[in-house]
Design a protein around this motif. Structure first.
Motif, PDB file in Angstrom:
ATOM      1  N   ALA A 122       2.364  -5.759   8.799  1.00  0.00           N
ATOM      2  CA  ALA A 122       2.283  -4.609   7.833  1.00  0.00           C
ATOM      3  C   ALA A 122       0.625  -4.462   7.524  1.00  0.00           C
ATOM      4  O   ALA A 122       0.082  -3.407   7.199  1.00  0.00           O
ATOM      5  CB  ALA A 122       3.206  -4.979   6.731  1.00  0.00           C
ATOM      6  N   ASN A 123       0.094  -5.382   7.050  1.00  0.00           N
ATOM      7  CA  ASN A 123      -1.496  -5.421   6.788  1.00  0.00           C
ATOM      8  C   ASN A 123      -2.389  -4.918   7.697  1.00  0.00           C
ATOM      9  O   ASN A 123      -3.001  -4.279   7.400  1.00  0.00           O
ATOM     10  CB  ASN A 123      -1.990  -6.943   6.253  1.00  0.00           C
ATOM     11  CG  ASN A 123      -1.236  -7.476   4.947  1.00  0.00           C
ATOM     12  OD1 ASN A 123      -0.761  -6.661   4.215  1.00  0.00           O
ATOM     13  ND2 ASN A 123      -1.186  -8.824   5.117  1.00  0.00           N
ATOM     14  N   GLN A 125      -1.234  -2.602   9.799  1.00  0.00           N
ATOM     15  CA  GLN A 125      -0.757  -1.115  10.168  1.00  0.00           C
ATOM     16  C   GLN A 125      -1.512  -0.284   8.882  1.00  0.00           C
ATOM     17  O   GLN A 125      -1.924   0.714   9.003  1.00  0.00           O
ATOM     18  CB  GLN A 125       0.506  -0.759   9.982  1.00  0.00           C
ATOM     19  CG  GLN A 125       1.162   0.319   9.929  1.00  0.00           C
ATOM     20  CD  GLN A 125       0.723   0.975  11.383  1.00  0.00           C
ATOM     21  OE1 GLN A 125       0.414   0.409  12.279  1.00  0.00           O
ATOM     22  NE2 GLN A 125       1.193   2.524  11.391  1.00  0.00           N
ATOM     23  N   LYS A 126      -1.633  -1.278   7.743  1.00  0.00           N
ATOM     24  CA  LYS A 126      -2.205  -0.554   6.577  1.00  0.00           C
ATOM     25  C   LYS A 126      -3.697  -0.420   6.834  1.00  0.00           C
ATOM     26  O   LYS A 126      -4.422   0.631   6.246  1.00  0.00           O
ATOM     27  CB  LYS A 126      -1.985  -1.305   5.277  1.00  0.00           C
ATOM     28  CG  LYS A 126      -0.382  -1.385   4.671  1.00  0.00           C
ATOM     29  CD  LYS A 126      -0.228  -2.443   3.750  1.00  0.00           C
ATOM     30  CE  LYS A 126      -1.150  -1.897   2.304  1.00  0.00           C
ATOM     31  NZ  LYS A 126      -0.973  -2.838   1.335  1.00  0.00           N
ATOM     32  N   LEU A 129      -4.343   2.627   9.006  1.00  0.00           N
ATOM     33  CA  LEU A 129      -4.242   3.867   8.436  1.00  0.00           C
ATOM     34  C   LEU A 129      -5.059   4.135   7.401  1.00  0.00           C
ATOM     35  O   LEU A 129      -5.505   5.392   7.465  1.00  0.00           O
ATOM     36  CB  LEU A 129      -2.823   3.704   7.672  1.00  0.00           C
ATOM     37  CG  LEU A 129      -2.229   4.900   6.861  1.00  0.00           C
ATOM     38  CD1 LEU A 129      -2.126   6.339   7.666  1.00  0.00           C
ATOM     39  CD2 LEU A 129      -0.959   4.821   5.985  1.00  0.00           C
ATOM     40  N   ALA A 130      -5.657   3.200   6.810  1.00  0.00           N
ATOM     41  CA  ALA A 130      -6.858   3.444   5.770  1.00  0.00           C
ATOM     42  C   ALA A 130      -7.959   3.754   6.589  1.00  0.00           C
ATOM     43  O   ALA A 130      -9.052   4.703   6.145  1.00  0.00           O
ATOM     44  CB  ALA A 130      -7.084   2.317   5.058  1.00  0.00           C
ATOM     45  N   LYS A 169       0.702   8.662   3.918  1.00  0.00           N
ATOM     46  CA  LYS A 169      -0.001   7.499   3.267  1.00  0.00           C
ATOM     47  C   LYS A 169       1.116   6.990   2.325  1.00  0.00           C
ATOM     48  O   LYS A 169       1.616   6.023   2.124  1.00  0.00           O
ATOM     49  CB  LYS A 169      -1.155   7.761   2.216  1.00  0.00           C
ATOM     50  CG  LYS A 169      -1.658   6.679   1.688  1.00  0.00           C
ATOM     51  CD  LYS A 169      -2.888   7.100   0.768  1.00  0.00           C
ATOM     52  CE  LYS A 169      -3.396   5.882   0.001  1.00  0.00           C
ATOM     53  NZ  LYS A 169      -4.595   6.475  -0.922  1.00  0.00           N
ATOM     54  N   GLU A 172       3.960   5.263   4.131  1.00  0.00           N
ATOM     55  CA  GLU A 172       3.872   3.830   4.446  1.00  0.00           C
ATOM     56  C   GLU A 172       3.904   2.907   3.028  1.00  0.00           C
ATOM     57  O   GLU A 172       4.334   1.928   3.272  1.00  0.00           O
ATOM     58  CB  GLU A 172       2.450   3.858   4.952  1.00  0.00           C
ATOM     59  CG  GLU A 172       2.427   4.410   6.335  1.00  0.00           C
ATOM     60  CD  GLU A 172       2.896   3.605   7.589  1.00  0.00           C
ATOM     61  OE1 GLU A 172       3.008   2.593   7.165  1.00  0.00           O
ATOM     62  OE2 GLU A 172       3.140   4.270   8.630  1.00  0.00           O
ATOM     63  N   GLU A 173       3.304   3.571   2.099  1.00  0.00           N
ATOM     64  CA  GLU A 173       3.428   2.736   0.825  1.00  0.00           C
ATOM     65  C   GLU A 173       4.834   2.526   0.410  1.00  0.00           C
ATOM     66  O   GLU A 173       5.233   1.319  -0.132  1.00  0.00           O
ATOM     67  CB  GLU A 173       2.672   3.405  -0.250  1.00  0.00           C
ATOM     68  CG  GLU A 173       1.041   3.580  -0.029  1.00  0.00           C
ATOM     69  CD  GLU A 173       0.347   4.180  -1.233  1.00  0.00           C
ATOM     70  OE1 GLU A 173       1.002   4.767  -2.012  1.00  0.00           O
ATOM     71  OE2 GLU A 173      -0.908   4.160  -1.469  1.00  0.00           O
ATOM     72  N   THR A 176       6.422  -0.064   2.749  1.00  0.00           N
ATOM     73  CA  THR A 176       5.900  -1.241   2.479  1.00  0.00           C
ATOM     74  C   THR A 176       6.479  -1.834   1.458  1.00  0.00           C
ATOM     75  O   THR A 176       6.965  -3.081   1.383  1.00  0.00           O
ATOM     76  CB  THR A 176       4.331  -1.405   2.338  1.00  0.00           C
ATOM     77  OG1 THR A 176       3.870  -0.925   3.411  1.00  0.00           O
ATOM     78  CG2 THR A 176       3.887  -3.093   2.140  1.00  0.00           C
ATOM     79  N   ARG A 177       6.739  -1.105   0.138  1.00  0.00           N
ATOM     80  CA  ARG A 177       7.243  -1.567  -1.001  1.00  0.00           C
ATOM     81  C   ARG A 177       8.711  -1.868  -0.827  1.00  0.00           C
ATOM     82  O   ARG A 177       9.224  -3.036  -1.315  1.00  0.00           O
ATOM     83  CB  ARG A 177       7.239  -0.368  -2.091  1.00  0.00           C
ATOM     84  CG  ARG A 177       7.544  -0.905  -3.335  1.00  0.00           C
ATOM     85  CD  ARG A 177       7.460   0.226  -4.441  1.00  0.00           C
ATOM     86  NE  ARG A 177       6.097   0.729  -4.642  1.00  0.00           N
ATOM     87  CZ  ARG A 177       6.063   2.104  -3.956  1.00  0.00           C
ATOM     88  NH1 ARG A 177       6.761   2.813  -3.501  1.00  0.00           N
ATOM     89  NH2 ARG A 177       4.726   2.474  -4.069  1.00  0.00           N
ATOM     90  N   HIS A 232       7.587   0.005  12.136  1.00  0.00           N
ATOM     91  CA  HIS A 232       8.439   0.012  11.292  1.00  0.00           C
ATOM     92  C   HIS A 232       9.987  -0.529  11.729  1.00  0.00           C
ATOM     93  O   HIS A 232      10.720  -1.276  11.192  1.00  0.00           O
ATOM     94  CB  HIS A 232       8.994   1.583  10.741  1.00  0.00           C
ATOM     95  CG  HIS A 232       7.762   2.185  10.223  1.00  0.00           C
ATOM     96  ND1 HIS A 232       7.639   3.663  10.232  1.00  0.00           N
ATOM     97  CD2 HIS A 232       6.563   1.787   9.730  1.00  0.00           C
ATOM     98  CE1 HIS A 232       6.211   3.830   9.652  1.00  0.00           C
ATOM     99  NE2 HIS A 232       5.819   2.613   9.240  1.00  0.00           N
TER     100      HIS A 232
END
Length: 282
Positions: A122-123, A125-126, A129-130, A169, A172-173, A176-177, A232
């Protein structure tokens, strides 16, 4: 004529015995426990020594015969034999508990490794994406909109592209949450967590049932989480496998408790009550 235990007569606790004539004489003794459906016995000899395993039919060997010359056992001997038998059963129960704890620790370590893998993915992927968002924004700032409100060399409106990136974005947030919340809910399904948070004291069987219900609820919620990419899907798959492993661990624990209670039934009434109270099942 010698009466062989296990062949001519069924071995029982309290019988006065001695070694068969073809074996070394050890004097008189008392059967303090019977194992393997009479296959072997534990004997306390009158000289104070104890033997945990003396064959009475297992492997076709018969080491003990009834001692017809000895008188009946005293009340004190009977009490000592019962206490020794109870201690032996307690040792067997303790071994089963230790074995279960070791297997539980192995499962927990495997689940922790899977959790770390999901978090790392997950990290990653973030971070990707960033980086993509930053690169696209820099490109937009460099090109700027033309007079028709579109980027040069492209017919896609700038606002639509920005909105698309913003929606991705947010997705994705939210994903993740949601995944983090489901993982916390799954952690709270453990027996330790349920017993510490419960206002009413529950037995182990009730805690196992409650844990399974909570796990199934988490699995139902996870099945409804929307996905867009392969990552995912893999993240949710690991979460579902984590939940299934927890259910398997609960089923194993319940089976172990049932097996323990069956063994405890072989002990005298007092020992059975103590064992049941120890495991919190009454």
């Amino acid at each position: 004529m010698e009466v062989l235990l296990g062949k001519d007569v069924t071995p029982t606790v309290g019988q006065r015995v001695k070694m068969a004539s073809q074996f070394k004489d050890k004097g008189q003794g008392t059967v303090i426990a019977v194992h393997a459906n009479g296959g072997y016995c534990s004997v306390r000899w009158d000289n104070g020594q104890e033997e945990k395993v003396v064959f009475t039919g297992q492997r076709g060997d018969y080491f003990l015969v009834l001692d017809g010359d000895s008188g009946p056992m005293s009340t004190q001997d009977t009490g000592d034999d019962s206490a020794s038998s109870a201690n032996l059963h307690k040792q067997l129960l303790a071994q089963e508990v230790v074995k279960a704890l070791r297997q539980a620790q192995i499962e927990i370590a495997r689940l922790e490794a899977q959790k770390a893998e999901v978090i790392a993915q997950a990290n990653a992927q973030k971070a990707v994406l960033a980086k993509e968002v930053k690169s696209l924004r820099a490109e937009l700032e460099r090109l700027g909109p033309n007079r028709n409100g579109a980027m040069s060399g492209d017919n896609v409106p700038t606002e639509d592209l920005v909105d698309s990136l913003q929606r991705r974005k947010e997705f994705e947030e939210n994903f993740t949450r949601t995944l983090r919340d489901l993982r916390k809910e799954l952690e709270n399904t453990s027996i330790k967590s349920l017993s510490s948070k419960g206002q009413v004291s529950l037995g182990i069987r009730s805690l196992l049932q409650l844990s399974n219900e909570r796990i199934e609820k988490v699995m139902e919620e996870a099945a409804q989480v929307p996905v867009e990419e392969r990552l995912h899907i893999e993240s949710l798959r690991l979460l579902m496998e984590n939940a299934k492993l927890r259910k398997c661990l609960n089923e194993y624990s319940e089976g172990l408790l049932q097996h323990t209670l069956v063994k405890a039934d072989q002990v005298n009434g007092q020992t059975t009550r103590n064992s049941s109270s120890f495991f919190g099942l009454i």
